[in-house]
Design an enzyme around this catalytic site. Structure first.
Site, mmCIF file in Angstrom:
data_model
loop_
_atom_site.group_PDB
_atom_site.id
_atom_site.type_symbol
_atom_site.label_atom_id
_atom_site.label_comp_id
_atom_site.label_asym_id
_atom_site.label_seq_id
_atom_site.Cartn_x
_atom_site.Cartn_y
_atom_site.Cartn_z
ATOM 1 C CG ASN A 1 -4.497 8.354 -10.181
ATOM 2 O OD1 ASN A 1 -3.838 7.493 -9.718
ATOM 3 N ND2 ASN A 1 -4.207 9.049 -11.174
ATOM 4 C CE LYS B 1 -1.312 4.261 -13.953
ATOM 5 N NZ LYS B 1 -1.753 5.158 -12.631
ATOM 6 N NE ARG C 1 -4.387 3.292 -15.520
ATOM 7 C CZ ARG C 1 -3.635 2.400 -15.718
ATOM 8 N NH1 ARG C 1 -3.199 2.041 -17.005
ATOM 9 N NH2 ARG C 1 -3.029 1.243 -15.255
ATOM 10 C CD GLU D 1 -7.102 1.119 -4.344
ATOM 11 O OE1 GLU D 1 -8.030 1.770 -5.004
ATOM 12 O OE2 GLU D 1 -5.838 0.926 -3.953
ATOM 13 N NE ARG E 1 17.772 -4.003 -24.862
ATOM 14 C CZ ARG E 1 18.761 -4.830 -25.478
ATOM 15 N NH1 ARG E 1 18.732 -5.944 -25.868
ATOM 16 N NH2 ARG E 1 19.986 -4.273 -25.296
ATOM 17 C CD GLU F 1 -2.995 8.064 -14.626
ATOM 18 O OE1 GLU F 1 -2.471 6.802 -14.607
ATOM 19 O OE2 GLU F 1 -2.914 8.848 -13.836
ATOM 20 C CG HIS G 1 -2.353 1.224 -1.400
ATOM 21 N ND1 HIS G 1 -1.789 2.313 -1.941
ATOM 22 C CD2 HIS G 1 -3.462 0.892 -2.321
ATOM 23 C CE1 HIS G 1 -2.226 2.677 -3.026
ATOM 24 N NE2 HIS G 1 -3.400 1.938 -3.297
ATOM 25 C CE LYS H 1 -6.807 -0.290 -12.400
ATOM 26 N NZ LYS H 1 -5.466 -0.438 -11.419
HETATM 27 N N1 LIG Z 1 -0.359 -1.617 -10.397
HETATM 28 C C1 LIG Z 1 -1.359 -0.910 -10.026
HETATM 29 O O1 LIG Z 1 -2.192 -0.483 -10.580
HETATM 30 C C2 LIG Z 1 -1.637 -0.935 -8.468
HETATM 31 C C3 LIG Z 1 -3.193 -0.668 -8.131
HETATM 32 C C4 LIG Z 1 -3.343 -0.615 -6.756
HETATM 33 C C5 LIG Z 1 -2.545 -1.131 -5.821
HETATM 34 N N2 LIG Z 1 -1.286 -1.245 -6.154
HETATM 35 C C6 LIG Z 1 -0.155 -1.464 -5.483
HETATM 36 O O2 LIG Z 1 -0.622 -2.636 -4.709
HETATM 37 C C7 LIG Z 1 0.188 -2.893 -3.232
HETATM 38 C C8 LIG Z 1 -0.854 -3.066 -2.340
HETATM 39 O O3 LIG Z 1 -1.397 -4.425 -2.642
HETATM 40 P P1 LIG Z 1 -1.919 -5.417 -1.489
HETATM 41 O O4 LIG Z 1 -2.573 -4.855 -0.328
HETATM 42 O O5 LIG Z 1 -2.393 -6.761 -2.203
HETATM 43 O O6 LIG Z 1 -0.455 -5.695 -1.021
HETATM 44 P P2 LIG Z 1 0.584 -6.967 -0.559
HETATM 45 O O7 LIG Z 1 0.908 -7.491 -1.630
HETATM 46 O O8 LIG Z 1 1.486 -6.254 0.477
HETATM 47 O O9 LIG Z 1 -0.366 -7.886 0.319
HETATM 48 C C9 LIG Z 1 -0.791 -7.835 1.562
HETATM 49 C C10 LIG Z 1 -0.409 -8.765 2.612
HETATM 50 O O10 LIG Z 1 -1.316 -9.797 2.258
HETATM 51 C C11 LIG Z 1 -0.562 -11.060 2.571
HETATM 52 N N3 LIG Z 1 -1.235 -12.047 1.750
HETATM 53 C C12 LIG Z 1 -1.354 -11.837 0.232
HETATM 54 N N4 LIG Z 1 -2.042 -12.791 -0.392
HETATM 55 C C13 LIG Z 1 -2.505 -13.661 0.774
HETATM 56 C C14 LIG Z 1 -3.384 -14.732 0.876
HETATM 57 N N5 LIG Z 1 -4.015 -15.272 -0.041
HETATM 58 N N6 LIG Z 1 -3.313 -15.261 2.294
HETATM 59 C C15 LIG Z 1 -2.992 -14.500 3.232
HETATM 60 N N7 LIG Z 1 -2.219 -13.461 3.125
HETATM 61 C C16 LIG Z 1 -1.899 -13.033 1.975
HETATM 62 C C17 LIG Z 1 0.772 -10.334 1.683
HETATM 63 O O11 LIG Z 1 1.859 -11.318 1.980
HETATM 64 C C18 LIG Z 1 1.104 -9.221 2.427
HETATM 65 O O12 LIG Z 1 1.300 -9.435 3.905
HETATM 66 C C19 LIG Z 1 0.815 -1.356 -3.061
HETATM 67 O O13 LIG Z 1 2.127 -1.277 -3.228
HETATM 68 C C20 LIG Z 1 0.037 -0.390 -4.147
HETATM 69 O O14 LIG Z 1 0.982 0.543 -4.677
HETATM 70 C C21 LIG Z 1 -0.842 -0.937 -7.619
HETATM 71 ZN ZN LIG Z 2 -4.722 2.093 -4.807
#
Ligand SMILES: NC(=O)c1ccc[n+]([C@@H]2O[C@H](COP(=O)([O-])OP(=O)(O)OC[C@H]3O[C@@H](n4cnc5c(N)ncnc54)[C@H](O)[C@@H]3O)[C@@H](O)[C@H]2O)c1
Ligand SMILES: [Zn+2]
Length: 339
Positions: free
Chosen positions: A232, A130, A228, A172, A108, A224, A249, A214
């Site tokens: 999006n 989130k 917020r 972003e 929990r 939201e 993404h 942010k």
């Molecule tokens: N919670 C939120 O508010 C929020 C906001 C924006 C995005 N997101 C989510 O985040 C995700 C996208 O994030 P991301 O682009 O970081 O994705 P990710 O975690 O898939 O990382 C991208 C790639 O980089 C690699 N990687 C990570 N750190 C590394 C490093 N230091 N050196 C080499 N490789 C590395 C990972 O293994 C992966 O292959 C999506 O799922 C999206 O929905 C969430």
């Molecule tokens: Zn995003």
């Protein structure tokens, strides 16, 4: 190192900026902590995780699903993790989203913290509480809003970040500039990924400026109701495209921002869609694209931002000023089929 504490509605989050992962021992009890990371981060940075309990997941968005959450939970049970265990997500947004989600439901709820290792996670995904997973083509369909205890930035991780992940992060960053910060938009126009990567200090400043932007938006409206929603921008269409077309993404929301700017020209009288697209191209991001208008609309109408027969769409009034407009589904269907 800089420590800044931000207060949210019912918790506070410590930001350790310009820190080293070595500082982690001072924040949490090493014996009572488990780091969740992915194979890429672990393989490149194994020595930094020495002495820590770790759960290493397969990398990629396709693993941001309930089955992965289940394996993390099983491993936590095996490790006899309890209520006092802190879960630490060290990775990109996929890892921080899953870690926050699992920590919110395991027993929990147990405490958690983040060490974002991608540019995108540093400026966006790790901030705001989130956490969640995808269900089929529906992005982030299941999840919670719960703040981490801490976020620690160690920019050394960026040394191994591949070029395409820099591009994703800039998507972003450009979003933030579009909705809130015209001065940053101009700074981005005067630079490129190459110039930023050459100057550690400007990357560091840019990351903090975006993390701060942010954080301020989320603090004003954690759950939201209004402000917020601006975050999006590009995401309504972007999320629909993301899993349908195997785009990253950042790429998906880049296309989303391009068309949201075009739609803004029709609805708010915005005049600079071309300028937004030009900046996205400058950061090697996709803009105008061929996609199946009808299929994308069918996924898009299931968006979480839908209210009855309207979708709250984020548009631009001008660069640096985002606005939310409720667009009736029928009108949106028409607009999208004619894009
Ligand atoms: N919670 C939120 O508010 C929020 C906001 C924006 C995005 N997101 C989510 O985040 C995700 C996208 O994030 P991301 O682009 O970081 O994705 P990710 O975690 O898939 O990382 C991208 C790639 O980089 C690699 N990687 C990570 N750190 C590394 C490093 N230091 N050196 C080499 N490789 C590395 C990972 O293994 C992966 O292959 C999506 O799922 C999206 O929905 C969430
Ligand atoms: Zn995003």
């Amino acid at each position: 190192m800089k420590k800044i504490t931000h207060k949210f509605s019912n918790s506070s989050v410590d930001y350790y900026l310009e820190a080293g992962i070595s500082h982690l021992k001072k924040i949490v009890d090493q014996k009572n902590a488990v780091i969740v990371t992915d194979e890429n981060v672990f393989n490149y940075h194994q020595k930094r995780f020495k002495g820590w309990n770790t759960i290493v997941l397969k990398p990629g968005e396709e693993f941001k699903v309930q089955a992965t959450a289940d394996t993390v939970i099983e491993q936590l049970i095996e490790m006899e993790a309890g209520r006092k265990t802190t879960l630490i997500g060290a990775g990109g947004g996929v890892i921080t989203d899953i870690t926050g989600y699992v920590a919110s439901v395991y027993m929990r709820g147990i405490p958690f913290g983040f060490i974002p290792t991608t540019l995108l996670a540093m400026v966006d995904a790790s901030i705001g509480g989130k956490n969640g997973i995808d269900i089929g083509v529906y992005k982030n369909m299941v999840g919670v809003i719960r703040q981490p205890k801490f976020i620690l930035h160690d920019l050394i991780f960026l040394n191994t970040l591949p070029q395409n992940e820099w591009e994703n992060g800039f998507s972003e960053i450009i979003k933030h500039a579009c909705i809130k910060d015209a001065a940053m938009f101009r700074e981005l126009e005067a630079n490129s990924i190459k110039t930023y990567r050459k100057r550690k200090k400007s990357v560091c400043e840019l990351i903090q400026r975006n993390a701060d932007l942010k954080t301020r938006v989320v603090k004003q409206d954690e759950f939201e109701k209004g402000e917020r929603k601006l975050l999006n921008f590009g995401h309504t269409l972007g999320h629909a495209l993301e899993n349908m077309y195997e785009l990253s993404h950042g790429q998906a929301i880049s296309i989303g921002m391009t068309y949201a700017s075009v739609i803004s020209e029709k609805i708010t009288g915005f005049k600079e869609a071309e300028r937004v697209a030009k900046l996205l191209l400058q950061y090697n991001l996709p803009t105008f694209s061929a996609f199946d208008r009808k299929k994308v609309f069918d996924v898009l109408k299931m968006d979480k931002k839908r209210e009855k027969n309207e979708i709250n769409y984020v548009l631009l009034d001008k660069i640096g000023k985002g606005v939310v407009k409720a667009i009736p589904l029928s009108q949106l269907e028409n607009i999208i089929s004619n894009l």
